[in-house]
Design a protein around this motif. Structure first.
Motif, PDB file in Angstrom:
ATOM      1  N   TRP A 205       0.762  -1.229   0.077  1.00 55.26           N
ATOM      2  CA  TRP A 205       0.163  -0.017   0.078  1.00 55.26           C
ATOM      3  C   TRP A 205       0.859   1.212   0.041  1.00 55.26           C
ATOM      4  O   TRP A 205       2.256   1.100   0.268  1.00 55.26           O
ATOM      5  CB  TRP A 205      -0.936   0.044   1.076  1.00 55.26           C
ATOM      6  CG  TRP A 205      -0.586  -0.610   2.463  1.00 55.26           C
ATOM      7  CD1 TRP A 205       0.537  -0.217   3.376  1.00 55.26           C
ATOM      8  CD2 TRP A 205      -0.484  -2.391   2.658  1.00 55.26           C
ATOM      9  NE1 TRP A 205       0.903  -1.067   4.105  1.00 55.26           N
ATOM     10  CE2 TRP A 205       0.359  -2.317   3.796  1.00 55.26           C
ATOM     11  CE3 TRP A 205      -0.934  -3.128   2.359  1.00 55.26           C
ATOM     12  CZ2 TRP A 205       0.482  -3.623   4.567  1.00 55.26           C
ATOM     13  CZ3 TRP A 205      -0.877  -4.348   2.767  1.00 55.26           C
ATOM     14  CH2 TRP A 205      -0.396  -4.588   4.120  1.00 55.26           C
TER      15      TRP A 205
ATOM     16  N   TYR B  77      -7.879  -9.130  13.124  1.00 54.98           N
ATOM     17  CA  TYR B  77      -6.557  -8.829  13.138  1.00 54.98           C
ATOM     18  C   TYR B  77      -5.918  -8.350  14.638  1.00 54.98           C
ATOM     19  O   TYR B  77      -4.783  -8.918  14.721  1.00 54.98           O
ATOM     20  CB  TYR B  77      -5.955  -7.694  12.074  1.00 54.98           C
ATOM     21  CG  TYR B  77      -6.055  -8.208  10.884  1.00 54.98           C
ATOM     22  CD1 TYR B  77      -5.358  -9.131  10.039  1.00 54.98           C
ATOM     23  CD2 TYR B  77      -7.061  -7.735   9.931  1.00 54.98           C
ATOM     24  CE1 TYR B  77      -5.456  -9.774   8.823  1.00 54.98           C
ATOM     25  CE2 TYR B  77      -7.297  -8.056   8.566  1.00 54.98           C
ATOM     26  CZ  TYR B  77      -6.416  -8.835   7.909  1.00 54.98           C
ATOM     27  OH  TYR B  77      -6.737  -9.505   6.803  1.00 54.98           O
ATOM     28  N   ILE B  99      -1.915  -4.072   8.397  1.00 54.43           N
ATOM     29  CA  ILE B  99      -3.191  -4.133   8.078  1.00 54.43           C
ATOM     30  C   ILE B  99      -4.227  -3.715   9.087  1.00 54.43           C
ATOM     31  O   ILE B  99      -5.218  -3.254   8.865  1.00 54.43           O
ATOM     32  CB  ILE B  99      -3.758  -5.547   7.452  1.00 54.43           C
ATOM     33  CG1 ILE B  99      -2.900  -5.771   6.004  1.00 54.43           C
ATOM     34  CG2 ILE B  99      -5.073  -5.976   7.360  1.00 54.43           C
ATOM     35  CD1 ILE B  99      -2.907  -7.222   5.530  1.00 54.43           C
ATOM     36  N   GLU B 103      -7.096  -1.210   9.460  1.00 51.17           N
ATOM     37  CA  GLU B 103      -8.682  -1.402   9.629  1.00 51.17           C
ATOM     38  C   GLU B 103      -9.344  -0.718  10.762  1.00 51.17           C
ATOM     39  O   GLU B 103     -10.466  -0.385  11.083  1.00 51.17           O
ATOM     40  CB  GLU B 103      -8.910  -2.999   9.708  1.00 51.17           C
ATOM     41  CG  GLU B 103      -8.426  -4.070   8.820  1.00 51.17           C
ATOM     42  CD  GLU B 103      -9.012  -3.745   7.335  1.00 51.17           C
ATOM     43  OE1 GLU B 103      -9.592  -3.010   7.168  1.00 51.17           O
ATOM     44  OE2 GLU B 103      -8.564  -4.481   6.486  1.00 51.17           O
ATOM     45  N   GLU B 146     -11.137 -10.357   3.927  1.00 43.34           N
ATOM     46  CA  GLU B 146     -10.768  -9.396   2.900  1.00 43.34           C
ATOM     47  C   GLU B 146     -11.583  -9.345   1.633  1.00 43.34           C
ATOM     48  O   GLU B 146     -12.157  -8.294   1.155  1.00 43.34           O
ATOM     49  CB  GLU B 146      -9.217  -9.269   2.810  1.00 43.34           C
ATOM     50  CG  GLU B 146      -8.252  -9.024   3.661  1.00 43.34           C
ATOM     51  CD  GLU B 146      -8.238  -7.711   4.261  1.00 43.34           C
ATOM     52  OE1 GLU B 146      -8.923  -6.885   3.704  1.00 43.34           O
ATOM     53  OE2 GLU B 146      -7.480  -7.560   5.171  1.00 43.34           O
ATOM     54  N   ASP B 176      -8.314  -2.155   1.083  1.00 48.85           N
ATOM     55  CA  ASP B 176      -8.616  -3.659   1.413  1.00 48.85           C
ATOM     56  C   ASP B 176      -8.403  -4.676   0.283  1.00 48.85           C
ATOM     57  O   ASP B 176      -8.053  -5.765   0.466  1.00 48.85           O
ATOM     58  CB  ASP B 176     -10.134  -3.612   1.732  1.00 48.85           C
ATOM     59  CG  ASP B 176     -10.592  -3.189   3.316  1.00 48.85           C
ATOM     60  OD1 ASP B 176      -9.439  -3.311   3.961  1.00 48.85           O
ATOM     61  OD2 ASP B 176     -11.550  -3.492   3.741  1.00 48.85           O
ATOM     62  N   HIS B 179      -4.898  -5.314   0.688  1.00 50.12           N
ATOM     63  CA  HIS B 179      -4.541  -6.170   1.843  1.00 50.12           C
ATOM     64  C   HIS B 179      -5.033  -7.920   0.990  1.00 50.12           C
ATOM     65  O   HIS B 179      -4.357  -8.912   1.052  1.00 50.12           O
ATOM     66  CB  HIS B 179      -5.566  -6.359   3.000  1.00 50.12           C
ATOM     67  CG  HIS B 179      -5.508  -4.862   3.592  1.00 50.12           C
ATOM     68  ND1 HIS B 179      -6.277  -4.287   4.468  1.00 50.12           N
ATOM     69  CD2 HIS B 179      -4.433  -3.853   3.602  1.00 50.12           C
ATOM     70  CE1 HIS B 179      -5.898  -3.052   4.946  1.00 50.12           C
ATOM     71  NE2 HIS B 179      -4.773  -2.975   4.369  1.00 50.12           N
TER      72      HIS B 179
END
Lengths: 270, 230
Positions: A205, B77, B99, B103, B146, B176, B179
């Motif tokens: 990302w 997570y 991640i 979130e 995901e 997302d 991810h």
């Protein structure tokens, strides 16, 4: 009456027909709407200069042409890379073949929709992925190629976010655009992790404007990616959670303006 | 303060105008904040009784479903990192940590934005189908969550009315999707985009069928009966 208003009226009268892609095309055809006003001939410049004619150009067609401009570039990148002997390692050929297949589908889809609505389809430009020799090894060194590829992928995500927004008034097209945006994000993540596997400290990302991993023309892909305000709410340390700048900016891709997209794309166009 | 109606008509009429502003100034979203507060008489507000949480109607309900999805992912997570499976590599831990933080940002943003229109912030999870001590179980569920989140957010994007809701949800969904690609590649290299259809499109999912899949991970019943439909 603007096309968006006409579409809205049609949508309110015949929602089911409208949401159906075939019905959508038929309605537009029957109305004989010609919306795009792109100058000919369709040199590379005209593909990128649609803003100049914005006043007479419908927003939906404009959004699709904007989306097509980056999908064209992506399709050309992987077509060329896969045809360049020795550039992509054998172990990665299948992955890039899959990505190219998706990109070609995106190009074909938008070209089809423009044709079906009596809009003019801009021609695909020819590209120089060295950006006029700013990145001389773009097509000879795998690491440099991945750098160019992830920048173009990340821009693809950003351009499609803008397109989604421009397509607000049309549920079917906006859904198409968001479904392509997330596919592009999957491609971007994969390409970035390939580069990480070569030892570059980066994740799947985009973090801030990526100051540590970018050079030259690539930097232009990440202008204004460092936004930490979403829905007028500050995301760094939100509600007392240990959310860093990196996490706050990594959690969202940012839409790219056509101005910023043009700044990025122009050096790569012959 | 300017009041903005959430009716289709008004939003659509303003789309072209606000787009100009958008293109000149993307990232700064005009008119945010008050949309969800101005409700019509027939709006169904989210409710939570002892057994059932009703997500509500209109954009508020859709944002509540997005909020629920982000609650689910964040909680998952957080638990993965609290009770790591044996043999979790540094790379895996780093990926899960980043991640998780994304979130949490998504979750807290929606919490703050929804304010009193939001569903409860900590709906207890049912993790009975997950063995957090097993890598295979955790990876399979990460992949599942995901993919469900991306498909669900894209479905919500189809239905929301307000411009700033659409663009913000899309901005979350693409992350997302990043991810999802990473998790998929960790499980089986090269499967980063296996969920796309033959035309290279993500397959979005309508909220009703999405809720049917996700509600079993909560101890309360969840209903989206008043949500806009495809």
């Amino acid at each position: 009456m603007k096309l968006t208003d006409i579409l809205k009226e049609i949508e309110s009268i015949q929602p089911e027909t409208f949401e159906n892609a075939t019905g959508r095309r038929d309605i537009l055809k029957n109305l004989g709407i010609k919306v795009a006003a792109f100058a000919t001939p369709f040199a590379a410049a005209s593909l990128l200069s649609n803003k100049a004619s914005a006043k007479t150009t419908d927003i939906l067609a404009e959004a699709i042409v904007f989306a097509l401009s980056i999908s064209y570039m992506q399709s050309a990148l992987y077509t060329k890379a896969l045809a360049t002997s020795g550039l992509i390692p054998a172990s990665a050929v299948n992955d890039f073949t899959k990505i190219l297949k998706d990109k070609n589908s995106h190009v074909a889809y938008w070209k089809y929709q423009l044709q079906a609505t009596n809009n003019i389809v801009p021609a695909q430009p020819t590209y120089d992925f060295t950006a006029k020799n700013a990145l001389p090894k773009a097509m000879t060194d795998y690491g440099t190629f991945l750098t160019v590829a992830h920048a173009i992928e990340d821009v693809g995500v950003r351009v499609y976010l803008t397109a989604v927004n421009m397509l607000l008034s049309n549920k079917a097209f906006r859904t198409d655009a968001v479904n392509i945006a997330t596919t592009n994000a999957r491609h971007a993540a994969h390409v970035r992790m390939q580069r990480r596997n070569l030892g570059v400290d980066m994740m799947a990302w985009v973090v801030g404007t990526e100051p540590n991993s970018i050079v030259g023309e690539i930097k232009k892909a990440y202008q204004n990616e460092d936004n930490t305000t979403q829905l007028k709410i500050n995301t760094v340390g939100i509600n007392g959670f240990a959310i860093s700048f990196n996490a706050a900016t990594g959690a969202f891709d940012e839409p790219m303006t056509d101005t910023d997209a043009k700044i990025f794309m122009t050096p790569f166009i012959d | 303060m300017k009041e903005v109606t959430t009716q289709d008509q008004t939003t659509h009429e303003s789309a072209s105008l606000s787009r100009r502003k958008f293109l000149n100034y993307a990232g700064v979203i005009a008119g945010a904040g008050l949309l969800i507060a101005s409700c019509k008489k027939d709006d169904v507000q989210p409710t939570a009784d002892d057994d059932t949480i009703n997500l509500g109607s209109n954009d508020t309900g859709l944002l509540n479903y997005a909020y629920l999805l982000q609650q689910l992912e964040a909680a998952f997570y957080i638990q993965v990192l609290k009770t790591p499976y044996s043999g979790m590599t540094k790379t895996e831990e780093g990926i899960f940590t980043q991640i998780r933080d994304h979130e949490i940002v998504h979750r807290e943003l929606l919490k703050n934005y929804l304010g009193t229109n939001g569903i409860p912030p900590t709906i207890e999870n049912d993790w009975s189908s997950i063995d957090f001590s097993l890598k295979s179980s955790v990876m399979a569920k990460a992949k599942f969550f995901e993919e469900v989140s991306v498909a669900g957010l894209n479905g919500i994007c189809r239905l929301v009315i307000a411009e700033e809701h659409l663009v913000t949800l899309a901005k979350m969904s693409v992350v997302d999707a990043r991810h999802s690609a990473v998790i998929n590649d960790l499980i089986t290299p090269g499967t980063f985009a296996e969920k796309t259809d033959d035309n290279g499109f993500e397959v979005s999912q309508d909220p009703q069928s999405s809720i049917d899949i996700t509600k079993k991970f909560f101890k309360k019943n969840i209903t989206g009966i008043n949500l806009p439909k495809y």
